[in-house]
Scaffold this active site. Sequence first.
Site, PDB file in Angstrom:
ATOM      1  N   HIS A  27       0.938  -1.088   0.202  1.00  0.00           N
ATOM      2  CA  HIS A  27       0.105  -0.036  -0.091  1.00  0.00           C
ATOM      3  C   HIS A  27       0.825   1.366  -0.075  1.00  0.00           C
ATOM      4  CE1 HIS A  27      -3.088  -2.553   2.490  1.00  0.00           C
ATOM      5  NE2 HIS A  27      -3.478  -2.332   1.260  1.00  0.00           N
ATOM      6  N   LYS A  51     -17.520  -6.607   7.316  1.00  0.00           N
ATOM      7  CA  LYS A  51     -16.155  -7.396   7.539  1.00  0.00           C
ATOM      8  C   LYS A  51     -15.461  -6.777   8.828  1.00  0.00           C
ATOM      9  CE  LYS A  51     -13.207  -7.556   3.265  1.00  0.00           C
ATOM     10  NZ  LYS A  51     -12.246  -6.667   2.765  1.00  0.00           N
TER      11      LYS A  51
HETATM   12  O1  PNS Z   1      -8.648  -2.849   0.589  1.00  0.00           O
HETATM   13  P1  PNS Z   1      -9.731  -3.491  -0.282  1.00  0.00           P
HETATM   14  O2  PNS Z   1     -10.673  -4.201   0.598  1.00  0.00           O
HETATM   15  O3  PNS Z   1      -9.396  -4.287  -1.348  1.00  0.00           O
HETATM   16  O4  PNS Z   1     -10.516  -2.265  -1.096  1.00  0.00           O
HETATM   17  C1  PNS Z   1     -11.695  -2.157  -1.683  1.00  0.00           C
HETATM   18  C2  PNS Z   1     -12.269  -0.931  -1.499  1.00  0.00           C
HETATM   19  C3  PNS Z   1     -12.858  -0.496  -0.171  1.00  0.00           C
HETATM   20  C4  PNS Z   1     -11.477   0.022  -2.285  1.00  0.00           C
HETATM   21  C5  PNS Z   1     -13.526  -1.174  -2.216  1.00  0.00           C
HETATM   22  O5  PNS Z   1     -14.546  -2.250  -1.702  1.00  0.00           O
HETATM   23  C6  PNS Z   1     -14.515   0.265  -2.388  1.00  0.00           C
HETATM   24  O6  PNS Z   1     -14.679   1.008  -2.993  1.00  0.00           O
HETATM   25  N1  PNS Z   1     -15.768   0.322  -1.456  1.00  0.00           N
HETATM   26  C7  PNS Z   1     -16.465   1.446  -1.055  1.00  0.00           C
HETATM   27  C8  PNS Z   1     -17.962   1.116  -1.386  1.00  0.00           C
HETATM   28  C9  PNS Z   1     -17.957   1.320  -2.888  1.00  0.00           C
HETATM   29  O7  PNS Z   1     -18.013   2.415  -3.578  1.00  0.00           O
HETATM   30  N2  PNS Z   1     -18.587   0.221  -3.482  1.00  0.00           N
HETATM   31  C10 PNS Z   1     -18.598   0.326  -4.909  1.00  0.00           C
HETATM   32  C11 PNS Z   1     -17.566  -0.145  -5.832  1.00  0.00           C
HETATM   33  S1  PNS Z   1     -17.712  -0.225  -7.656  1.00  0.00           S
END
Ligand code: PNS
Length: 169
Positions: A27, A51
Amino acid sequence: MTGSESEEPLLRRAVCPGSFDPVTNGHLDIIARASRLYDVVHVAVMINQSKKGLFTVDERIDLLRQVTAEYGNVKVESFHGLLVDFCKERDIPAIVKGLRAVSDFDYELQMAQMNNGLSGVETLFVPTNPTYSFLSSSLVKEVAAWGGDVAHLVPPLVLRALTERLAKR
Ligand code: PNS
């Protein structure tokens, strides 16, 4: 004074979103590279109530703030909701994501297209440093939980937090 002179200089903003449970060297590599490309990089700890994390959102933010302090233009925040709304509220036109391998691409492409369709926000993919192409927070937690050495995969501060947290379980 003309209108344009009185306006704030336009800052180029981007967001690096994630769960960051906890932040890893992978990251950090992406955040550091984004911080060289943009004036302000928002690191968004996205809250996912389904989660249960090893670290609370506040703990993740605290670790992230400490390990990104040296960059000077990184702002760490949490958000409960859609990433596009985080971007809209802060006038952020770009999402920066690391791509570790082809296996990341399918899902990342879907999210990028969904986010672009929802609000016009662009997603820029940065190829992960090959040193970290296998790295994820989940694997770090699993290896550390079984006593494996993850000292080369997370900042020292995160290693200490991880060791303390796992010892209490
Ligand atoms: O570190 P991760 O868990 O792989 O990150 C995933 C994350 C948090 C970037 C993704 O799940 C996200 O953008 N979540 C926010 C909710 C959202 O906007 N969902 C629609 C995505 S198209």
